[in-house]
Design a protein around this motif. Structure first.
Motif, PDB file in Angstrom:
ATOM      1  N   ASP A   1       0.889  -1.129  -0.125  1.00  0.00           N
ATOM      2  CA  ASP A   1      -0.016  -0.182  -0.027  1.00  0.00           C
ATOM      3  C   ASP A   1       0.711   1.285  -0.063  1.00  0.00           C
ATOM      4  O   ASP A   1       0.652   2.331  -0.693  1.00  0.00           O
ATOM      5  N   MET A   2       2.019   1.127   0.811  1.00  0.00           N
ATOM      6  CA  MET A   2       2.631   2.417   0.891  1.00  0.00           C
ATOM      7  C   MET A   2       3.763   2.776  -0.238  1.00  0.00           C
ATOM      8  O   MET A   2       3.796   3.906  -0.460  1.00  0.00           O
ATOM      9  N   TYR A   3       4.092   1.580  -0.878  1.00  0.00           N
ATOM     10  CA  TYR A   3       5.180   1.853  -1.784  1.00  0.00           C
ATOM     11  C   TYR A   3       4.804   1.438  -3.168  1.00  0.00           C
ATOM     12  O   TYR A   3       5.802   1.564  -4.219  1.00  0.00           O
ATOM     13  N   GLN A   4       3.593   0.984  -3.475  1.00  0.00           N
ATOM     14  CA  GLN A   4       3.665   0.306  -4.870  1.00  0.00           C
ATOM     15  C   GLN A   4       3.618   1.721  -5.994  1.00  0.00           C
ATOM     16  O   GLN A   4       3.539   1.385  -7.046  1.00  0.00           O
ATOM     17  N   ASP A   5       3.246   2.618  -5.247  1.00  0.00           N
ATOM     18  CA  ASP A   5       3.262   3.688  -6.585  1.00  0.00           C
ATOM     19  C   ASP A   5       4.809   4.632  -6.505  1.00  0.00           C
ATOM     20  O   ASP A   5       4.922   5.743  -7.175  1.00  0.00           O
ATOM     21  N   VAL A   6       5.643   4.156  -5.606  1.00  0.00           N
ATOM     22  CA  VAL A   6       6.845   4.467  -5.446  1.00  0.00           C
ATOM     23  C   VAL A   6       8.007   3.674  -6.223  1.00  0.00           C
ATOM     24  O   VAL A   6       8.959   3.643  -7.091  1.00  0.00           O
ATOM     25  N   ALA A   7       7.965   2.280  -5.794  1.00  0.00           N
ATOM     26  CA  ALA A   7       8.669   1.116  -6.233  1.00  0.00           C
ATOM     27  C   ALA A   7       8.491   1.094  -7.919  1.00  0.00           C
ATOM     28  O   ALA A   7       7.547   1.061  -8.430  1.00  0.00           O
ATOM     29  N   GLU A   8       9.626   1.032  -8.483  1.00  0.00           N
ATOM     30  CA  GLU A   8       9.847   0.869  -9.869  1.00  0.00           C
ATOM     31  C   GLU A   8       9.522  -0.543 -10.165  1.00  0.00           C
ATOM     32  O   GLU A   8       9.479  -1.109 -11.542  1.00  0.00           O
ATOM     33  N   VAL A   9       9.550  -1.594  -9.235  1.00  0.00           N
ATOM     34  CA  VAL A   9       9.612  -2.984  -9.587  1.00  0.00           C
ATOM     35  C   VAL A   9       8.098  -3.479  -8.721  1.00  0.00           C
ATOM     36  O   VAL A   9       7.626  -2.922  -7.760  1.00  0.00           O
TER      37      VAL A   9
ATOM     38  N   ASN B   1      17.460  -0.825  -2.761  1.00  0.00           N
ATOM     39  CA  ASN B   1      17.042   0.456  -3.443  1.00  0.00           C
ATOM     40  C   ASN B   1      15.503   0.191  -4.014  1.00  0.00           C
ATOM     41  O   ASN B   1      15.498   0.796  -5.110  1.00  0.00           O
ATOM     42  N   VAL B   2      14.614  -0.378  -3.309  1.00  0.00           N
ATOM     43  CA  VAL B   2      13.349  -0.491  -3.927  1.00  0.00           C
ATOM     44  C   VAL B   2      12.604   0.744  -3.454  1.00  0.00           C
ATOM     45  O   VAL B   2      11.939   1.148  -4.242  1.00  0.00           O
ATOM     46  N   ILE B   3      13.057   1.297  -2.320  1.00  0.00           N
ATOM     47  CA  ILE B   3      12.385   2.408  -1.905  1.00  0.00           C
ATOM     48  C   ILE B   3      13.631   3.434  -1.260  1.00  0.00           C
ATOM     49  O   ILE B   3      14.765   2.688  -1.125  1.00  0.00           O
ATOM     50  N   GLY B   4      13.357   4.486  -1.117  1.00  0.00           N
ATOM     51  CA  GLY B   4      14.252   5.657  -0.660  1.00  0.00           C
ATOM     52  C   GLY B   4      14.452   5.567   0.767  1.00  0.00           C
ATOM     53  O   GLY B   4      13.857   4.712   1.517  1.00  0.00           O
ATOM     54  N   ASP B   5      15.342   6.470   1.281  1.00  0.00           N
ATOM     55  CA  ASP B   5      15.252   6.483   2.634  1.00  0.00           C
ATOM     56  C   ASP B   5      14.081   6.747   3.642  1.00  0.00           C
ATOM     57  O   ASP B   5      13.652   7.980   3.238  1.00  0.00           O
ATOM     58  N   THR B   6      13.895   6.162   4.499  1.00  0.00           N
ATOM     59  CA  THR B   6      12.550   6.193   5.298  1.00  0.00           C
ATOM     60  C   THR B   6      12.891   6.521   6.732  1.00  0.00           C
ATOM     61  O   THR B   6      12.010   6.950   7.462  1.00  0.00           O
ATOM     62  N   GLY B   7      14.095   7.071   6.871  1.00  0.00           N
ATOM     63  CA  GLY B   7      14.689   7.469   8.336  1.00  0.00           C
ATOM     64  C   GLY B   7      13.640   8.632   8.707  1.00  0.00           C
ATOM     65  O   GLY B   7      13.312   8.530  10.113  1.00  0.00           O
ATOM     66  N   GLY B   8      13.305   9.829   8.095  1.00  0.00           N
ATOM     67  CA  GLY B   8      12.637  10.916   8.505  1.00  0.00           C
ATOM     68  C   GLY B   8      11.171  10.285   8.948  1.00  0.00           C
ATOM     69  O   GLY B   8      10.511  10.789   9.774  1.00  0.00           O
ATOM     70  N   ASP B   9      10.805   9.508   8.024  1.00  0.00           N
ATOM     71  CA  ASP B   9       9.115   8.991   8.399  1.00  0.00           C
ATOM     72  C   ASP B   9       9.123   8.056   9.379  1.00  0.00           C
ATOM     73  O   ASP B   9       8.159   8.230  10.238  1.00  0.00           O
ATOM     74  N   VAL B  10      10.149   7.515   9.766  1.00  0.00           N
ATOM     75  CA  VAL B  10      10.200   6.493  10.871  1.00  0.00           C
ATOM     76  C   VAL B  10      10.438   7.335  12.237  1.00  0.00           C
ATOM     77  O   VAL B  10       9.642   7.183  13.086  1.00  0.00           O
ATOM     78  N   LYS B  11      11.151   8.580  12.219  1.00  0.00           N
ATOM     79  CA  LYS B  11      11.137   9.346  13.135  1.00  0.00           C
ATOM     80  C   LYS B  11       9.754  10.055  13.601  1.00  0.00           C
ATOM     81  O   LYS B  11       9.355  10.039  14.795  1.00  0.00           O
ATOM     82  N   GLU B  12       9.305  10.502  12.541  1.00  0.00           N
ATOM     83  CA  GLU B  12       7.808  11.200  12.359  1.00  0.00           C
ATOM     84  C   GLU B  12       6.961  10.203  13.123  1.00  0.00           C
ATOM     85  O   GLU B  12       6.049  10.428  13.973  1.00  0.00           O
ATOM     86  N   CYS B  13       6.820   9.036  12.536  1.00  0.00           N
ATOM     87  CA  CYS B  13       5.666   7.930  13.067  1.00  0.00           C
ATOM     88  C   CYS B  13       5.832   7.556  14.359  1.00  0.00           C
ATOM     89  O   CYS B  13       5.323   7.479  15.072  1.00  0.00           O
ATOM     90  N   SER B  14       7.099   7.488  14.631  1.00  0.00           N
ATOM     91  CA  SER B  14       7.425   7.316  16.228  1.00  0.00           C
ATOM     92  C   SER B  14       6.708   8.206  17.000  1.00  0.00           C
ATOM     93  O   SER B  14       6.244   7.964  18.010  1.00  0.00           O
ATOM     94  N   ALA B  15       6.980   9.413  16.726  1.00  0.00           N
ATOM     95  CA  ALA B  15       6.216  10.499  17.625  1.00  0.00           C
ATOM     96  C   ALA B  15       4.790  10.361  17.370  1.00  0.00           C
ATOM     97  O   ALA B  15       4.017  10.617  18.555  1.00  0.00           O
ATOM     98  N   VAL B  16       4.235  10.211  16.238  1.00  0.00           N
ATOM     99  CA  VAL B  16       2.782  10.056  16.092  1.00  0.00           C
ATOM    100  C   VAL B  16       2.222   8.821  16.873  1.00  0.00           C
ATOM    101  O   VAL B  16       1.263   9.002  17.863  1.00  0.00           O
ATOM    102  N   LEU B  17       3.076   7.563  16.984  1.00  0.00           N
ATOM    103  CA  LEU B  17       2.445   6.574  17.769  1.00  0.00           C
ATOM    104  C   LEU B  17       2.362   6.714  19.419  1.00  0.00           C
ATOM    105  O   LEU B  17       1.492   6.442  19.850  1.00  0.00           O
ATOM    106  N   ARG B  18       3.464   7.748  19.655  1.00  0.00           N
ATOM    107  CA  ARG B  18       3.248   8.189  20.976  1.00  0.00           C
ATOM    108  C   ARG B  18       2.094   8.763  21.418  1.00  0.00           C
ATOM    109  O   ARG B  18       1.591   8.689  22.521  1.00  0.00           O
ATOM    110  N   ASP B  19       1.809   9.828  20.414  1.00  0.00           N
ATOM    111  CA  ASP B  19       0.507  10.588  20.755  1.00  0.00           C
ATOM    112  C   ASP B  19      -0.553   9.823  20.865  1.00  0.00           C
ATOM    113  O   ASP B  19      -1.451   9.738  21.739  1.00  0.00           O
TER     114      ASP B  19
END
Lengths: 370, 370
Positions: free
Chosen positions: B77-85, B179-197
């Motif tokens: 769901d998250m990456y089928q419109d990002v992944a080239e494969v 290399n199927v998806i790009g760096d998700t480090g920023g998303d992981v950080k944001e997600c972690s804060a949201v989960l805490r909320d």
């Protein structure tokens, strides 16, 4: 039996949808023959100056919604262990990113007017995919003709869900021409004979398994579960009970069922009826899993309905189950005093969406089609 | 409120599964960091004399069942419109025919002992696929170590479904390395804060939306519907209500819902509760479709529950909904006087299958692992 099904069909089946199911064996073999004879893969086409070369595909994407979309599921189930390329089913407006010039996109819309499918078709053209469309007319046919993309016309004049054999036959013939699958002529012939048997054994005068199943379901929620090969059949039957019988229904798949759904049955819910899809040719692991699962449910005190695939070929197995489920859902509708052909809310939603956003009109502009 | 949720959790949640949900933000970011640092794609490996070269993939297949299998759905769901494969999700013993040496097969089993996943892993090796496994130990880890295939270890010691953030984080880190998806480090950080909320707002002392949802469902069938992007979330929530709350549940997806399921609601079934997944960033077409569909259901006199995605990144949206649904399903369990951690029939079936067919033992022989 106590009920006169023929009389009920006469009274409630206003659009005569039941009669279309009776012709499934002909619809299948006739459409297959016609498409095999008439469809050929073009070498290349030219859309607004852009050349799309056909042949040499490495991915198949089948797009469609509802009664047209289920074709992708059934084809996936039957051929994913035969096809050397991935077959991906899309039920939405958009194609996945990977779609490119080596992707065969088959856009199926029985009416030809499904906005999601037309949108996916247009995206396919814009991305240079090898697009083929299937419809009984409508906008999809119009777009294909104006753009010069290959189109397969199927017979008009019924509800999309009842046209299943036409859509399956057309898709098989297309996949053969692209060498994704081998010759299915023998399977089509066998399947046609099996479908005739299913019709005979479940005629309204006798009722058969279709009537038994309808009676078992009543106004409860049918929970249809098949092992992975029958994932699409389970979805199809759910859709048939939704549309024809107007009941909420569930489609589920083994072995995944054993990892979550089964826990929902531990307290023996009284308003849900488990229906398991069976096959005399199940392999040893599948048979063990289905029978173990059924045993566990029975040990909880639940009564299980089983429906069995017929025939030898995958095609016969899949379509015989679809036909049995279709008949059961029509019988259930008329037993409940409902018109199986009527789908009020679907029509309402299509009109809402069309008036609100005019998606098709904006796609028309995007492709410069007057 | 009237109920003391803390007291109920103390009484019924014998395995303390609730406490694992409270640590989701840490599980996500810690696992992501560790796997990013420790996992690297090998150039090639040698399995029983056959060389498997890694890198240069053109297809991804994610295999797993239940709480591990849902990772594939969410990633799709998250990456089928990002992944080239193409990203294909398999929940069964067997891989599709197309799997070859350019296919990355990620086999995920939290316990490491899921026979379907081990079977798919073994097929991947035999077909020369670029196999990577993820588990917290078990047979999968043992096989990977003995064969020398890359393996990612996640923290042990909980129910597979509660370990979701570990499995998602590990899979993201693997997909980045390929290399199927790009760096998700920023998303992981944001997600972690949201989960805490989400945890804070739904603590047992306040109840929050999680408790409201649990109360609305009671012992009815929750029918969870999201638009295509939330197909996996809908399945996940269904699974959570199955396993934690012991209710039959349904997962459905828009726009497909409008082509069949909606008709099942026309007679206003009283034992089913519609729950729609919403997102403040829905595009115009999606928003129109969701609101039109809700309007039609409301016009039939039905009451609709909505749950809203949180955060900006796809990862935060998806995992925040999974967490909210998870908490609601745990609350529903204890409100019903049930242990959310217990899944009696799943364990029973696993034992049945294992004793009956000894699938893992025969795979061990097939791969010559002593």
């Amino acid at each position: 039996m106590g009920v006169n099904l023929l009389e009920l069909l006469r009274r409630y089946d206003k659009t005569g949808i039941y009669n279309v199911y009776l012709r499934w064996h002909e619809l299948l073999s006739d459409t297959y023959r016609v498409v095999r004879e008439s469809f050929s893969v073009p070498r290349e086409i030219n859309v607004h100056g852009k050349v799309i070369r056909y042949g040499d595909i490495n991915k198949v994407v089948i797009c469609g919604m509802g009664g047209s979309g289920i074709v992708g599921d059934l084809v996936y189930d039957m051929y994913q262990d035969v096809a050397e390329v991935p077959i991906v089913v899309i039920k939405d407006y958009h194609l996945p990113r990977f779609c490119d010039e080596r992707t065969l996109v088959i856009a199926i819309s029985y009416s030809g007017n499904t906005e999601e499918t037309i949108s996916a078709f247009v995206e396919g053209i814009e991305r240079g995919c090898q697009v083929v469309s299937v419809s009984s007319g409508g906008v999809l046919e119009e777009f294909a003709k104006k753009l010069g993309t290959p189109h397969v016309a199927v017979p008009r004049g019924t509800q999309p869900r009842a046209a299943l054999p036409c859509l399956v036959a057309a898709t098989l013939a297309i996949l053969e021409k692209f060498n994704v699958i081998g010759d299915t002529g023998g399977d089509v012939k066998e399947c046609s004979a099996v479908l005739r048997d299913v019709i005979e054994e479940n005629r309204p005068e006798v009722g058969g398994r279709a009537l038994e199943l309808a009676n078992a379901i009543g106004d409860k929620v049918p929970f249809i579960c098949g092992h992975t090969f029958y994932r699409g059949v389970a979805i199809r039957l759910k859709n048939e009970f939704n549309e024809n019988s107007k009941v909420v229904a569930v489609a589920s798949t083994l072995p995944e069922f054993d990892h979550n759904d089964i826990v929902g049955w531990e307290l023996k819910p009284s308003n849900v009826v488990p229906v398991f899809i069976r096959d005399r040719d199940e392999d040893e692991v599948t048979r063990a899993r289905v029978t173990c699962t059924e045993d566990v449910l029975r040990s909880l005190g639940l009564r299980i309905e089983e429906i069995w695939a017929r025939g030898r070929s995958r095609l016969a197995k899949v379509l015989s189950l679809c036909l049995l489920g279709g008949l059961a859902s029509v019988y259930l509708a008329v037993l409940r005093g409902l018109d199986p052909g009527e789908v009020v809310t679907i029509s309402l939603l299509k009109r809402y969406m069309s008036e609100k956003l005019r998606v098709v009109e904006s796609l028309r502009k995007r492709l410069c089609i007057e």
